[in-house]
Enzyme design. Sequence first.
Site, PDB file in Angstrom:
ATOM      1  N   GLU A 191     -95.433 -88.652  57.707  1.00  0.00           N
ATOM      2  CA  GLU A 191     -96.723 -88.109  58.168  1.00  0.00           C
ATOM      3  C   GLU A 191     -97.428 -87.435  57.011  1.00  0.00           C
ATOM      4  O   GLU A 191     -96.801 -86.707  56.232  1.00  0.00           O
ATOM      5  CB  GLU A 191     -96.540 -87.042  59.267  1.00  0.00           C
TER       6      GLU A 191
ATOM      7  N   GLU B 160     -89.435 -83.603  63.122  1.00  0.00           N
ATOM      8  CA  GLU B 160     -89.624 -82.178  62.840  1.00  0.00           C
ATOM      9  C   GLU B 160     -88.800 -81.251  63.741  1.00  0.00           C
ATOM     10  O   GLU B 160     -89.357 -80.497  64.544  1.00  0.00           O
ATOM     11  CB  GLU B 160     -91.112 -81.816  62.938  1.00  0.00           C
TER      12      GLU B 160
HETATM   13  C1  FCB Z   1     -96.910 -82.582  62.896  1.00  0.00           C
HETATM   14  C2  FCB Z   1     -96.510 -83.325  64.142  1.00  0.00           C
HETATM   15  C3  FCB Z   1     -97.537 -84.305  64.635  1.00  0.00           C
HETATM   16  C4  FCB Z   1     -98.933 -83.771  64.464  1.00  0.00           C
HETATM   17  C5  FCB Z   1     -99.165 -83.271  63.069  1.00  0.00           C
HETATM   18  C6  FCB Z   1    -100.557 -82.760  62.801  1.00  0.00           C
HETATM   19  O1  FCB Z   1     -96.270 -81.361  62.858  1.00  0.00           O
HETATM   20  O2  FCB Z   1     -95.312 -84.027  63.928  1.00  0.00           O
HETATM   21  O3  FCB Z   1     -97.228 -84.622  65.953  1.00  0.00           O
HETATM   22  O4  FCB Z   1     -99.200 -82.836  65.423  1.00  0.00           O
HETATM   23  O5  FCB Z   1     -98.256 -82.254  62.775  1.00  0.00           O
END
Ligand code: FCB
Length: 500
Positions: free
Chosen positions: A395, A187
């Site tokens: 994620e 990110e």
């Molecule tokens: C993302 C991050 C991760 C976590 C999630 C909820 O932005 O990459 O580390 O904090 O959100």
Amino acid sequence: MPFRIRRHSYAEVGATLSALDSNAVPFPKGFLFGAATAAYQVEGSVDVGGRGVSIWDTFSHTSGKTVNGDTGDIACDHFLRLEEDLDLLAELGVRAYRFSVSWPRVQPTGKGPANPEGLDFYRRVVDGLRARGIVPVLTLYHWDLPQPLQDEGGWPQRDTVSRFAEYAGTVARALGGTVGRWITLNEPWCSAWLGYGSGHHAPGIRDIGKAVAATHHLLLAHGEAVQAIRSAVPAAEVGISLNLTPIRHATDHEDDVAAARRTDGNANRLFLDPVLTGSYPPDMLEHYQGSAPGFAVVRDGDLEVISRPLDFLGINYYTPQTVADEARTAQAMVAGYCVPTAEIDLISSDLHAVPVQRQAFRRTEMGWEVEPAALTELLDRLHQEYPHVPILLTENGAACADYVGQDGSVQDPERIRYLDGHLRAVLQAREAGSDVRGYFVWSLMDNFEWAYGYSKRFGLVWIDYPTRTRIPKDSFRWYAQTVRANALLPTVEATAGFRA
Ligand code: FCB
């Protein structure tokens, strides 16, 4: 009807599947089911084994920067409880585990020779995974820049790019024999825009021109790292994890449409375009013209480096986002939206766009709207608008108001429903042609949620912070069943939804 998940034993799953196979929804063979964590969020042991200081150590120890003044000093104590956590992963049955390497554990000052004790820890992680038949997926940078590099200017400085390439090569040479899948950055939008734009994240700087320069140098660092990894590990599969989301406009008024376009430019296209097509979006180049140093840091040849071919694109998806032009919040409210009072504004101030939310819509404890169909929409868009590259959902997950019940269990039907819905959304996108090959739940366990400290729980495993005891939640068992069956079982249809 109160929800109670039906508990299948693992052995039962095969039988269950055949009994219910008309309703079970299968995944393709070899689909990479996994779980994810990140170094600073779980490891703790920040002054053990020669680890240096990162910007998150400094930031979390600065008064007022995190909820309750929480820090990652101990976190989940994962550094010391590695074997226990590896066993949990084995019990979960995931085929892959995504973790990150702490840069200051490997290079305490951000440059120079590797710290052998730091590398040893990650060798133990990788060897422990492989011994359990779990594929390691290694992220090189999940936001923990060595503090000495920030003292020299951090990501707005071009020199940080060379430092990162050196670090990437060091880790790739040390672990390349046993790690096949590599993610350069997690990110970069958050590193650049929360770190240097709004200042909600480390290093806490508020300067749009620096956020633009940081964006470019992060992307350039990604491109250089791709090269460094490939020269050390020719067979490596390399990607980057971008946080992407569909951006909607609250009304069809041209000002709201324009606000959504700007926000999409900043959140999505500013990263997708250079990485996948080798150019910055013209509207963003124009938008940031007056912000120094901004895009003035771009040099000839940089975009060729940034757009080096990838083996996969990692996507972190949680929620869609709707915006209104900042002068039109009243009209947005008339149209059925409310303006959330989030502590962390995910929309950069220079965009003159206000985030709004549908009233009485399902949300997680982060206040994020739950809309699985938006994930399908995002995947469809990528499929249509960008050159095709295999996709890993690196994620996806939900923060819920979990608690330990009197019987010692943690029932989290809302998380199960969230995960189930998003996995269905992935399958739907696949049907439309999207090449999604894997899915990683965020997160294996509750952990340090950055500026929110320990106040938000995303885990499949509950962490009792005073003792660091691990309690697998109902969602852990649900995910274990899903992974073992390689299919979504119909039990979840009885689950309760999120509160509106
Ligand atoms: C993302 C991050 C991760 C976590 C999630 C909820 O932005 O990459 O580390 O904090 O959100």
